[in-house]
Design a protein around this motif. Structure first.
Motif, PDB file in Angstrom:
ATOM      1  N   ILE A 183     -18.775 -11.305  51.776  1.00 14.98           N
ATOM      2  CA  ILE A 183     -17.858 -10.205  51.479  1.00 14.98           C
ATOM      3  C   ILE A 183     -17.967  -9.180  52.593  1.00 14.98           C
ATOM      4  O   ILE A 183     -19.067  -8.713  52.922  1.00 14.98           O
ATOM      5  N   LEU A 184     -16.831  -8.848  53.182  1.00 17.71           N
ATOM      6  CA  LEU A 184     -16.786  -7.873  54.259  1.00 17.71           C
ATOM      7  C   LEU A 184     -16.125  -6.603  53.724  1.00 17.71           C
ATOM      8  O   LEU A 184     -14.902  -6.561  53.546  1.00 17.71           O
ATOM      9  N   VAL A 205     -18.502  -0.812  55.647  1.00 18.35           N
ATOM     10  CA  VAL A 205     -19.166  -1.555  56.722  1.00 18.35           C
ATOM     11  C   VAL A 205     -18.239  -1.700  57.929  1.00 18.35           C
ATOM     12  O   VAL A 205     -18.646  -1.463  59.073  1.00 18.35           O
ATOM     13  N   TYR A 206     -16.997  -2.057  57.679  1.00 21.72           N
ATOM     14  CA  TYR A 206     -16.000  -2.200  58.742  1.00 21.72           C
ATOM     15  C   TYR A 206     -14.989  -1.070  58.607  1.00 21.72           C
ATOM     16  O   TYR A 206     -14.373  -0.900  57.559  1.00 21.72           O
ATOM     17  N   ALA A 207     -14.799  -0.321  59.672  1.00 18.10           N
ATOM     18  CA  ALA A 207     -13.967   0.888  59.593  1.00 18.10           C
ATOM     19  C   ALA A 207     -12.505   0.562  59.375  1.00 18.10           C
ATOM     20  O   ALA A 207     -11.783   1.345  58.749  1.00 18.10           O
ATOM     21  N   ASN A 263     -13.896 -10.288  62.172  1.00 19.11           N
ATOM     22  CA  ASN A 263     -15.295 -10.680  62.033  1.00 19.11           C
ATOM     23  C   ASN A 263     -15.538 -11.645  60.875  1.00 19.11           C
ATOM     24  O   ASN A 263     -16.689 -11.959  60.568  1.00 19.11           O
ATOM     25  N   SER A 264     -14.467 -12.113  60.257  1.00 17.50           N
ATOM     26  CA  SER A 264     -14.610 -13.001  59.101  1.00 17.50           C
ATOM     27  C   SER A 264     -14.663 -14.459  59.532  1.00 17.50           C
ATOM     28  O   SER A 264     -14.327 -14.821  60.661  1.00 17.50           O
ATOM     29  N   THR A 283     -14.282 -13.049  52.066  1.00 19.34           N
ATOM     30  CA  THR A 283     -13.401 -12.089  51.402  1.00 19.34           C
ATOM     31  C   THR A 283     -13.512 -10.748  52.103  1.00 19.34           C
ATOM     32  O   THR A 283     -14.612 -10.205  52.255  1.00 19.34           O
ATOM     33  N   VAL A 284     -12.371 -10.233  52.556  1.00 18.85           N
ATOM     34  CA  VAL A 284     -12.299  -8.874  53.078  1.00 18.85           C
ATOM     35  C   VAL A 284     -11.892  -7.988  51.913  1.00 18.85           C
ATOM     36  O   VAL A 284     -10.769  -8.079  51.414  1.00 18.85           O
ATOM     37  N   LEU A 285     -12.824  -7.153  51.454  1.00 19.00           N
ATOM     38  CA  LEU A 285     -12.625  -6.364  50.241  1.00 19.00           C
ATOM     39  C   LEU A 285     -12.431  -4.899  50.614  1.00 19.00           C
ATOM     40  O   LEU A 285     -13.329  -4.261  51.181  1.00 19.00           O
TER      41      LEU A 285
END
Length: 318
Positions: free
Chosen positions: A24-25, A30-32, A40-41, A46-48
């Motif tokens: 989970i990103l 964590v990611y702006a 970066n996935s 999952t980009v949440l």
């Protein structure tokens, strides 16, 4: 007797395969940015995205990942309206065009203020453009987007993707499919259980260019949707609600509109549905209260209708 440890290990791995767990990103903790998280996935991640407004023009870059708001984990629809992907009218909001499959999913966002005028190549799809890819878009609100060509809210080309349970409203295209443009889509592609309302096209259209709500060209499906209050004010060929173009161009019927309610749409020509040459097959639909440029009730023109409710009754109804 000496044990063959290598053989034993192979046997155990066959019985108990190693599972690679998805990551989970989180955005923005964590990611702006959303795009940084996508970049970066890895496939299966999952980009949440937490509530907020993200001014970005996104590309899935071929990644088969789930891009989702917290609606995915909570089921709370408030996250759909409070998690906004905003194109800032500097490009479309989301491009999916590198062969992504149905493991690529976009879930639970408001997608707004895209403008495809700034894109290179095809300037289709102000909100979302799906090209030669087959993602699943679900539980999104796609609104207030602009296309310089086709598909103000959404455009799908040569796709087997699905758009499910979405609201597509108040989008504008220059010449075809103010809300949705579907072209040459494959067998399982579908726009289903959607509300398509308040969309429009701006051109003085003839022949292939129309469809205030939806334009389907050559092949595509529209299932169990409400198509209401869309306009094609300058389209002499009509199709304020749904316009179908060359549905059996390939020798068999390939445009299917099933279980839809098409009401309160308007166009210079036929307000509800219209077609060019050979159109769509409408089945189990309600087509009612649509008007032409003279405010006459004009629900349908051309196409083939089966078990559909309309007044006047369309020709070809079975």
């Amino acid at each position: 007797m000496k044990k063959n440890y290598a053989s034993s290990l192979v046997f155990l791995l066959a019985l108990f395969p190693i599972h690679v767990f998805a990551t989970i990103l989180p955005v923005p903790s964590v990611y702006a940015t959303v795009q940084t998280a996508i970049n970066n996935s890895s496939n299966g991640d999952t980009v949440l995205v937490s509530p907020g407004t993200y001014y970005e023009n996104l590309n899935m870059n071929g990644m088969n990942v789930v891009l989702a708001s917290l609606y995915l984990t909570t089921g709370d629809t408030a996250h759909i309206s409070s998690t906004i992907l905003d194109g800032n009218f500097s490009g479309r909001v989301l491009t999916i065009d590198q062969g992504e499959n149905d493991s690529c999913q976009v879930v639970g966002f408001t997608i707004r203020n895209g403008d495809s005028f700034y894109e290179t190549g095809l300037t289709w799809g102000g909100g979302i453009f799906i090209d030669f890819s087959s993602p699943v878009i679900r539980h999104c609100v796609i609104r207030d987007n602009v296309s310089a060509s086709k598909g103000g809210g959404l455009a799908m080309n040569y796709s087997d993707g699905k758009v499910l349970n979405c609201t597509i409203r108040d989008n504008t295209a220059d010449n075809a499919g103010g809300g949705v443009y579907i072209q040459d889509c494959l067998t399982n592609a579908d726009v289903a259980n959607c509300i398509i309302t308040g969309n429009t096209i701006g051109c003085y259209c003839d022949w292939t260019e129309s469809g205030g709500g939806v334009n389907i060209y050559h092949s595509g499906r529209l299932t169990n949707c409400l198509v209401a209050g869309n306009t094609a004010p300058n389209a002499s060929v009509g199709g304020g609600g749904v316009f179908c173009d060359w549905g059996d161009y390939f020798g068999d019927q390939r445009i299917f509109v099933t279980g839809c309610t098409i009401v309160g749409n308007s166009a210079m020509g036929a307000g509800g549905t219209s077609e060019v040459i050979t159109g769509g097959e409408f089945r189990n639909c309600i087509i009612w209260g649509n008007t032409d440029g003279y405010n006459n009730v004009y629900n349908n023109n051309g196409n083939t209708f089966h078990y559909s409710c309309s007044s006047p009754q369309p020709s070809g109804t079975a």
